[in-house]
Design an enzyme around this catalytic site. Structure first.
Site, short mmCIF file in Angstrom:
data_model
loop_
_atom_site.label_atom_id
_atom_site.label_comp_id
_atom_site.label_asym_id
_atom_site.label_seq_id
_atom_site.Cartn_x
_atom_site.Cartn_y
_atom_site.Cartn_z
N ASP A 62 -12.81 7.83 12.17
CA ASP A 62 -12.93 6.62 11.34
C ASP A 62 -13.42 7.05 9.97
OD1 ASP A 62 -13.35 4.26 10.10
OD2 ASP A 62 -14.74 3.43 11.58
N TYR A 107 -4.13 -0.40 -4.94
CA TYR A 107 -3.67 0.69 -4.07
C TYR A 107 -3.44 1.96 -4.89
CZ TYR A 107 -0.31 3.34 -1.19
OH TYR A 107 0.36 4.32 -0.51
N1 LIG Z 1 4.74 4.06 3.58
C1 LIG Z 1 5.23 4.46 2.42
O1 LIG Z 1 6.33 4.04 2.01
C2 LIG Z 1 4.44 5.44 1.58
C3 LIG Z 1 4.98 5.84 0.35
C4 LIG Z 1 4.31 6.80 -0.41
C5 LIG Z 1 3.12 7.34 0.04
N2 LIG Z 1 2.59 6.92 1.22
C6 LIG Z 1 1.33 7.55 1.67
O2 LIG Z 1 1.61 8.30 2.83
C7 LIG Z 1 0.52 8.24 3.75
C8 LIG Z 1 1.00 7.75 5.10
O3 LIG Z 1 1.55 6.44 4.94
P1 LIG Z 1 2.13 5.63 6.20
O4 LIG Z 1 3.02 4.58 5.68
O5 LIG Z 1 2.60 6.59 7.23
O6 LIG Z 1 0.79 4.92 6.70
P2 LIG Z 1 0.64 3.80 7.82
O7 LIG Z 1 1.83 3.77 8.72
O8 LIG Z 1 0.21 2.54 7.17
O9 LIG Z 1 -0.58 4.39 8.67
C9 LIG Z 1 -1.84 4.51 8.10
C10 LIG Z 1 -2.68 5.36 9.01
O10 LIG Z 1 -4.02 5.41 8.47
C11 LIG Z 1 -4.92 5.13 9.54
N3 LIG Z 1 -6.15 4.54 9.03
C12 LIG Z 1 -6.31 3.41 8.31
N4 LIG Z 1 -7.61 3.18 8.10
C13 LIG Z 1 -8.30 4.20 8.69
C14 LIG Z 1 -9.65 4.51 8.83
N5 LIG Z 1 -10.63 3.73 8.34
N6 LIG Z 1 -10.00 5.63 9.51
C15 LIG Z 1 -9.06 6.43 10.04
N7 LIG Z 1 -7.73 6.18 9.95
C16 LIG Z 1 -7.36 5.07 9.28
C17 LIG Z 1 -4.16 4.14 10.41
O11 LIG Z 1 -4.78 4.06 11.67
P3 LIG Z 1 -4.51 2.77 12.62
O12 LIG Z 1 -3.14 2.99 13.18
O13 LIG Z 1 -5.58 2.81 13.62
O14 LIG Z 1 -4.56 1.56 11.71
C18 LIG Z 1 -2.79 4.79 10.43
O15 LIG Z 1 -2.76 5.86 11.33
C19 LIG Z 1 -0.53 7.34 3.10
O16 LIG Z 1 -1.50 8.15 2.50
C20 LIG Z 1 0.25 6.56 2.04
O17 LIG Z 1 -0.60 6.24 0.96
C21 LIG Z 1 3.22 5.99 2.00
#
Ligand SMILES: NC(=O)c1ccc[n+]([C@@H]2O[C@H](COP(=O)([O-])OP(=O)(O)OC[C@H]3O[C@@H](n4cnc5c(N)ncnc54)[C@H](OP(=O)(O)O)[C@@H]3O)[C@@H](O)[C@H]2O)c1
Length: 303
Positions: free
Chosen positions: A55, A143
Protein backbone atom coordinates in the site's frame (compact mmCIF):
# COMPACT_ATOMS: atom_id res chain seq x y z
CA UNK A 1 11.64 -18.06 -24.50
CA UNK A 2 15.45 -18.11 -24.11
CA UNK A 3 16.82 -15.20 -22.15
CA UNK A 4 19.92 -13.37 -23.44
CA UNK A 5 20.44 -11.41 -20.22
CA UNK A 6 21.00 -12.69 -16.66
CA UNK A 7 17.64 -13.19 -14.94
CA UNK A 8 16.83 -10.47 -12.45
CA UNK A 9 14.61 -10.10 -9.44
CA UNK A 10 12.03 -7.67 -10.75
CA UNK A 11 9.33 -6.14 -8.56
CA UNK A 12 6.27 -4.71 -10.31
CA UNK A 13 4.01 -2.35 -8.37
CA UNK A 14 0.39 -2.13 -9.46
CA UNK A 15 0.54 -5.79 -10.47
CA UNK A 16 -3.28 -6.00 -10.53
CA UNK A 17 -3.47 -3.10 -12.99
CA UNK A 18 -3.81 -3.14 -16.75
CA UNK A 19 -0.09 -2.83 -17.47
CA UNK A 20 1.00 -4.62 -14.28
CA UNK A 21 -0.83 -7.81 -15.24
CA UNK A 22 0.72 -7.81 -18.72
CA UNK A 23 4.17 -7.10 -17.29
CA UNK A 24 4.31 -9.82 -14.62
CA UNK A 25 3.28 -12.46 -17.17
CA UNK A 26 5.75 -11.26 -19.80
CA UNK A 27 8.63 -10.93 -17.30
CA UNK A 28 8.04 -14.42 -15.90
CA UNK A 29 7.99 -15.89 -19.42
CA UNK A 30 11.45 -14.32 -19.98
CA UNK A 31 12.83 -16.18 -16.96
CA UNK A 32 12.96 -13.30 -14.48
CA UNK A 33 12.03 -13.82 -10.82
CA UNK A 34 8.92 -11.67 -10.53
CA UNK A 35 7.47 -10.12 -7.39
CA UNK A 36 4.09 -8.46 -7.78
CA UNK A 37 3.00 -5.64 -5.49
CA UNK A 38 -0.73 -5.84 -4.79
CA UNK A 39 -2.90 -3.56 -2.69
CA UNK A 40 -5.15 -6.59 -2.11
CA UNK A 41 -3.51 -10.00 -2.53
CA UNK A 42 -5.13 -11.86 -5.46
CA UNK A 43 -6.84 -15.21 -4.82
CA UNK A 44 -5.57 -17.36 -6.42
CA UNK A 45 -2.15 -15.81 -7.10
CA UNK A 46 -1.08 -15.51 -10.73
CA UNK A 47 1.26 -18.35 -11.76
CA UNK A 48 5.02 -17.64 -11.66
CA UNK A 49 4.61 -14.45 -9.64
CA UNK A 50 5.37 -14.01 -5.95
CA UNK A 51 2.58 -11.77 -4.67
CA UNK A 52 3.36 -9.28 -1.93
CA UNK A 53 1.11 -6.74 -0.31
CA UNK A 54 1.89 -3.11 -1.03
CA UNK A 55 0.00 0.00 0.00
CA UNK A 56 1.72 3.13 -1.23
CA UNK A 57 -0.09 5.16 1.41
CA UNK A 58 1.50 3.17 4.25
CA UNK A 59 5.23 3.54 5.06
CA UNK A 60 5.38 0.20 6.93
CA UNK A 61 3.82 -1.63 4.00
CA UNK A 62 6.38 -0.07 1.63
CA UNK A 63 9.30 -1.00 3.92
CA UNK A 64 8.05 -4.59 4.21
CA UNK A 65 7.55 -4.84 0.44
CA UNK A 66 11.08 -3.59 -0.28
CA UNK A 67 12.66 -5.72 2.48
CA UNK A 68 10.97 -8.91 1.30
CA UNK A 69 11.22 -8.33 -2.45
CA UNK A 70 14.92 -7.25 -2.43
CA UNK A 71 14.62 -6.35 -6.10
CA UNK A 72 17.36 -5.71 -8.65
CA UNK A 73 14.85 -3.60 -10.50
CA UNK A 74 11.49 -2.06 -9.63
CA UNK A 75 8.91 -1.21 -12.28
CA UNK A 76 6.68 1.33 -10.57
CA UNK A 77 3.38 1.08 -12.43
CA UNK A 78 0.98 1.61 -9.51
CA UNK A 79 -0.90 4.90 -9.65
CA UNK A 80 -4.26 6.56 -9.35
CA UNK A 81 -4.99 6.67 -13.08
CA UNK A 82 -8.58 7.95 -13.08
CA UNK A 83 -7.93 11.44 -14.40
CA UNK A 84 -11.26 12.95 -13.26
CA UNK A 85 -10.93 11.33 -9.82
CA UNK A 86 -7.48 12.94 -9.47
CA UNK A 87 -9.04 16.31 -10.34
CA UNK A 88 -11.83 15.79 -7.78
CA UNK A 89 -9.47 14.70 -5.03
CA UNK A 90 -6.08 16.33 -5.66
CA UNK A 91 -4.70 15.59 -2.20
CA UNK A 92 -5.40 11.89 -2.53
CA UNK A 93 -3.91 11.89 -6.05
CA UNK A 94 -0.78 13.58 -4.71
CA UNK A 95 -0.52 11.02 -1.90
CA UNK A 96 -0.73 8.02 -4.23
CA UNK A 97 1.07 9.27 -7.33
CA UNK A 98 3.73 11.59 -5.92
CA UNK A 99 4.26 10.90 -2.22
CA UNK A 100 3.78 7.17 -2.89
CA UNK A 101 6.52 7.27 -5.56
CA UNK A 102 8.72 9.29 -3.22
CA UNK A 103 8.27 6.92 -0.25
CA UNK A 104 8.98 3.88 -2.43
CA UNK A 105 12.06 5.58 -3.91
CA UNK A 106 13.37 6.55 -0.46
CA UNK A 107 12.86 2.98 0.79
CA UNK A 108 14.97 1.72 -2.14
CA UNK A 109 17.61 4.47 -1.99
CA UNK A 110 21.16 3.18 -1.72
CA UNK A 111 20.15 -0.45 -2.37
CA UNK A 112 21.60 -0.44 -5.90
CA UNK A 113 18.14 -1.19 -7.26
CA UNK A 114 17.20 0.22 -10.63
CA UNK A 115 13.94 2.15 -10.95
CA UNK A 116 11.72 2.14 -14.03
CA UNK A 117 8.92 4.63 -13.47
CA UNK A 118 5.77 4.63 -15.59
CA UNK A 119 4.63 8.07 -16.64
CA UNK A 120 2.31 9.59 -19.16
CA UNK A 121 1.79 11.92 -22.13
CA UNK A 122 -0.46 13.88 -19.73
CA UNK A 123 2.66 15.66 -18.41
CA UNK A 124 2.31 17.80 -21.57
CA UNK A 125 -0.25 20.52 -22.22
CA UNK A 126 -1.35 19.21 -25.64
CA UNK A 127 -0.88 22.49 -27.48
CA UNK A 128 1.56 21.15 -30.05
CA UNK A 129 2.03 17.39 -29.77
CA UNK A 130 3.34 14.91 -30.50
CA UNK A 131 6.15 15.47 -28.01
CA UNK A 132 9.56 13.82 -27.98
CA UNK A 133 11.87 13.43 -24.99
CA UNK A 134 13.30 16.96 -25.40
CA UNK A 135 9.91 18.64 -24.88
CA UNK A 136 9.30 20.48 -21.63
CA UNK A 137 6.39 19.16 -19.53
CA UNK A 138 3.60 21.55 -18.66
CA UNK A 139 0.75 19.53 -17.12
CA UNK A 140 -2.75 20.98 -17.30
CA UNK A 141 -4.48 18.63 -14.87
CA UNK A 142 -3.87 17.16 -11.42
CA UNK A 143 -3.02 13.68 -12.73
CA UNK A 144 -0.35 15.07 -15.07
CA UNK A 145 1.03 17.29 -12.33
CA UNK A 146 1.34 14.43 -9.80
CA UNK A 147 3.15 12.24 -12.35
CA UNK A 148 5.46 15.07 -13.45
CA UNK A 149 6.62 15.78 -9.89
CA UNK A 150 7.09 12.04 -9.29
CA UNK A 151 9.34 11.91 -12.38
CA UNK A 152 11.56 14.59 -10.86
CA UNK A 153 11.77 12.69 -7.57
CA UNK A 154 12.79 9.46 -9.31
CA UNK A 155 15.50 11.28 -11.29
CA UNK A 156 16.89 12.81 -8.12
CA UNK A 157 16.96 9.69 -5.94
CA UNK A 158 18.17 6.94 -8.30
CA UNK A 159 21.56 6.94 -10.03
CA UNK A 160 20.16 4.27 -12.38
CA UNK A 161 16.66 5.17 -13.52
CA UNK A 162 14.43 5.00 -16.55
CA UNK A 163 11.22 6.94 -16.98
CA UNK A 164 8.86 5.44 -19.53
CA UNK A 165 6.15 7.81 -20.71
CA UNK A 166 3.35 6.13 -22.59
CA UNK A 167 -0.17 6.93 -23.81
CA UNK A 168 -3.67 5.39 -24.05
CA UNK A 169 -3.22 1.68 -23.41
CA UNK A 170 -5.12 -0.82 -25.54
CA UNK A 171 -5.90 -3.84 -23.36
CA UNK A 172 -8.59 -5.79 -21.55
CA UNK A 173 -9.50 -4.76 -18.01
CA UNK A 174 -10.81 -6.81 -15.12
CA UNK A 175 -14.54 -7.70 -15.29
CA UNK A 176 -15.45 -4.89 -12.88
CA UNK A 177 -12.95 -2.45 -14.42
CA UNK A 178 -13.40 -2.21 -18.20
CA UNK A 179 -10.86 -0.14 -20.12
CA UNK A 180 -11.89 2.94 -22.08
CA UNK A 181 -11.83 0.97 -25.35
CA UNK A 182 -14.06 -1.71 -23.82
CA UNK A 183 -16.45 0.97 -22.57
CA UNK A 184 -16.66 2.40 -26.11
CA UNK A 185 -17.55 -1.00 -27.56
CA UNK A 186 -20.05 -1.81 -24.80
CA UNK A 187 -21.80 1.53 -25.40
CA UNK A 188 -21.69 0.99 -29.16
CA UNK A 189 -23.26 -2.49 -28.83
CA UNK A 190 -25.70 -1.85 -25.99
CA UNK A 191 -26.52 1.85 -25.81
CA UNK A 192 -25.68 3.65 -29.06
CA UNK A 193 -24.88 6.27 -30.14
CA UNK A 194 -21.27 6.64 -29.10
CA UNK A 195 -20.34 10.23 -28.33
CA UNK A 196 -16.63 10.86 -28.93
CA UNK A 197 -14.38 13.87 -29.39
CA UNK A 198 -12.81 14.74 -32.71
CA UNK A 199 -10.27 17.09 -31.12
CA UNK A 200 -8.49 14.88 -28.57
CA UNK A 201 -5.55 13.04 -30.10
CA UNK A 202 -2.98 10.62 -28.73
CA UNK A 203 -1.15 7.41 -29.52
CA UNK A 204 -2.99 4.15 -29.00
CA UNK A 205 -0.52 1.77 -27.34
CA UNK A 206 -1.00 -2.01 -27.55
CA UNK A 207 -0.07 -3.37 -24.11
CA UNK A 208 1.81 -6.33 -25.56
CA UNK A 209 4.17 -3.91 -27.31
CA UNK A 210 4.60 -1.73 -24.23
CA UNK A 211 5.31 -4.70 -21.93
CA UNK A 212 7.94 -6.04 -24.37
CA UNK A 213 9.56 -2.61 -24.71
CA UNK A 214 9.75 -2.22 -20.93
CA UNK A 215 11.36 -5.66 -20.67
CA UNK A 216 13.95 -4.52 -23.23
CA UNK A 217 14.74 -1.65 -20.85
CA UNK A 218 14.84 -4.01 -17.84
CA UNK A 219 17.34 -6.19 -19.67
CA UNK A 220 19.71 -3.31 -20.06
CA UNK A 221 18.92 -1.46 -23.23
CA UNK A 222 17.69 1.98 -22.50
CA UNK A 223 18.09 4.28 -19.54
CA UNK A 224 16.93 7.82 -18.92
CA UNK A 225 13.76 9.26 -20.33
CA UNK A 226 11.97 7.15 -22.94
CA UNK A 227 8.75 7.75 -24.84
CA UNK A 228 7.26 4.34 -25.60
CA UNK A 229 3.89 4.44 -27.32
CA UNK A 230 2.05 3.00 -30.30
CA UNK A 231 3.08 4.54 -33.61
CA UNK A 232 -0.42 5.68 -34.63
CA UNK A 233 -1.78 8.92 -33.26
CA UNK A 234 -5.53 9.13 -33.66
CA UNK A 235 -8.35 11.31 -32.45
CA UNK A 236 -10.84 9.58 -30.18
CA UNK A 237 -13.28 9.83 -33.11
CA UNK A 238 -10.88 8.13 -35.54
CA UNK A 239 -10.25 5.37 -33.01
CA UNK A 240 -13.98 4.88 -32.40
CA UNK A 241 -14.51 4.61 -36.17
CA UNK A 242 -12.00 1.75 -36.25
CA UNK A 243 -13.90 0.00 -33.44
CA UNK A 244 -17.28 0.51 -35.10
CA UNK A 245 -16.02 -0.98 -38.36
CA UNK A 246 -14.24 -3.83 -36.52
CA UNK A 247 -17.58 -4.82 -34.98
CA UNK A 248 -19.51 -4.43 -38.26
CA UNK A 249 -21.57 -1.41 -37.18
CA UNK A 250 -22.36 1.61 -39.28
CA UNK A 251 -20.32 4.81 -39.02
CA UNK A 252 -23.38 6.74 -37.87
CA UNK A 253 -23.28 4.76 -34.59
CA UNK A 254 -20.87 7.54 -33.63
CA UNK A 255 -21.82 11.06 -32.72
CA UNK A 256 -18.84 13.36 -33.19
CA UNK A 257 -18.47 16.20 -30.70
CA UNK A 258 -15.74 18.50 -29.50
CA UNK A 259 -13.97 17.62 -26.23
CA UNK A 260 -15.56 20.64 -24.54
CA UNK A 261 -19.05 19.20 -25.17
CA UNK A 262 -18.23 16.11 -23.08
CA UNK A 263 -18.19 18.19 -19.87
CA UNK A 264 -15.39 16.14 -18.31
CA UNK A 265 -14.00 17.46 -15.05
CA UNK A 266 -10.28 17.41 -15.85
CA UNK A 267 -8.90 19.23 -18.87
CA UNK A 268 -7.04 16.87 -21.25
CA UNK A 269 -4.05 17.58 -23.49
CA UNK A 270 -5.93 17.73 -26.81
CA UNK A 271 -3.24 17.86 -29.48
CA UNK A 272 -1.15 15.40 -27.49
CA UNK A 273 0.71 12.19 -28.17
CA UNK A 274 4.30 11.05 -27.97
CA UNK A 275 7.17 10.75 -30.42
CA UNK A 276 10.62 9.41 -29.61
CA UNK A 277 14.27 10.16 -30.33
CA UNK A 278 15.33 6.73 -29.00
CA UNK A 279 13.36 3.94 -30.66
CA UNK A 280 13.88 0.57 -29.00
CA UNK A 281 14.48 -2.70 -30.84
CA UNK A 282 11.07 -4.04 -29.81
CA UNK A 283 8.95 -3.98 -32.97
CA UNK A 284 5.74 -1.99 -33.00
CA UNK A 285 2.52 -3.95 -33.42
CA UNK A 286 0.45 -2.36 -36.21
CA UNK A 287 -2.73 -0.99 -34.66
CA UNK A 288 -5.06 -2.97 -36.95
CA UNK A 289 -3.28 -6.23 -36.00
CA UNK A 290 -3.46 -5.31 -32.30
CA UNK A 291 -7.15 -4.46 -32.67
CA UNK A 292 -7.97 -7.83 -34.27
CA UNK A 293 -6.30 -9.59 -31.31
CA UNK A 294 -7.99 -7.22 -28.90
CA UNK A 295 -11.43 -8.00 -30.36
CA UNK A 296 -10.85 -11.75 -29.88
CA UNK A 297 -9.83 -11.20 -26.24
CA UNK A 298 -12.74 -8.82 -25.67
CA UNK A 299 -15.27 -11.38 -26.96
CA UNK A 300 -13.63 -14.20 -24.93
CA UNK A 301 -13.74 -12.09 -21.77
CA UNK A 302 -17.48 -11.54 -22.24
CA UNK A 303 -18.46 -15.19 -22.73
N1 LIG B 1 -3.83 3.50 -18.76
C1 LIG B 1 -3.23 4.30 -19.62
O1 LIG B 1 -3.73 4.53 -20.74
C2 LIG B 1 -1.90 4.92 -19.25
C3 LIG B 1 -1.28 5.78 -20.18
C4 LIG B 1 -0.03 6.31 -19.89
C5 LIG B 1 0.60 6.02 -18.69
N2 LIG B 1 -0.03 5.22 -17.78
C6 LIG B 1 0.69 4.92 -16.53
O2 LIG B 1 1.00 3.54 -16.53
C7 LIG B 1 0.91 3.00 -15.21
C8 LIG B 1 -0.04 1.82 -15.20
O3 LIG B 1 -1.33 2.27 -15.61
P1 LIG B 1 -2.58 1.24 -15.68
O4 LIG B 1 -3.59 1.85 -16.56
O5 LIG B 1 -2.07 -0.13 -15.93
O6 LIG B 1 -3.10 1.36 -14.18
P2 LIG B 1 -4.44 0.76 -13.56
O7 LIG B 1 -4.98 -0.35 -14.42
O8 LIG B 1 -5.34 1.89 -13.21
O9 LIG B 1 -3.89 0.09 -12.23
C9 LIG B 1 -3.34 0.89 -11.22
C10 LIG B 1 -2.64 -0.01 -10.25
O10 LIG B 1 -2.16 0.79 -9.15
C11 LIG B 1 -2.53 0.14 -7.95
N3 LIG B 1 -2.68 1.10 -6.87
C12 LIG B 1 -3.50 2.18 -6.80
N4 LIG B 1 -3.39 2.78 -5.61
C13 LIG B 1 -2.46 2.07 -4.90
C14 LIG B 1 -1.92 2.17 -3.61
N5 LIG B 1 -2.31 3.13 -2.75
N6 LIG B 1 -1.00 1.26 -3.20
C15 LIG B 1 -0.61 0.29 -4.03
N7 LIG B 1 -1.09 0.11 -5.28
C16 LIG B 1 -2.01 1.00 -5.70
C17 LIG B 1 -3.87 -0.51 -8.28
O11 LIG B 1 -4.18 -1.48 -7.31
P3 LIG B 1 -5.72 -1.97 -7.13
O12 LIG B 1 -5.96 -2.90 -8.28
O13 LIG B 1 -5.74 -2.62 -5.81
O14 LIG B 1 -6.57 -0.73 -7.22
C18 LIG B 1 -3.55 -1.09 -9.65
O15 LIG B 1 -2.82 -2.28 -9.53
C19 LIG B 1 0.47 4.16 -14.31
O16 LIG B 1 1.60 4.67 -13.67
C20 LIG B 1 -0.11 5.18 -15.27
O17 LIG B 1 0.07 6.48 -14.77
C21 LIG B 1 -1.26 4.67 -18.03
Amino acid sequence: MAIDFPPQRVAVTGASGLLGRALVTALASRGHAVVGGYRELPQPSPAAVTPLKLDLLNAESIAEFVGTARPDCVIHAAALTDVDRCERDPEFALCVNTIGAQSLSKALEGSGCRMIFLSTDYVFDGREGPYDESAVPNPINVYGHTKNVAEEIVRTIFPDWAIVRSASFLGIGLPNRPTWAEKLVITMLERPPLTVATDQRSNITPLEFLASAIIEIVEGRGTGLRHVAGDEILSRYEFALKLVRLFGKSDDTIQAVSYRDLNRLAPRPLNGGLATRFPLRTPQIPLDVALDRWKTEFLQART
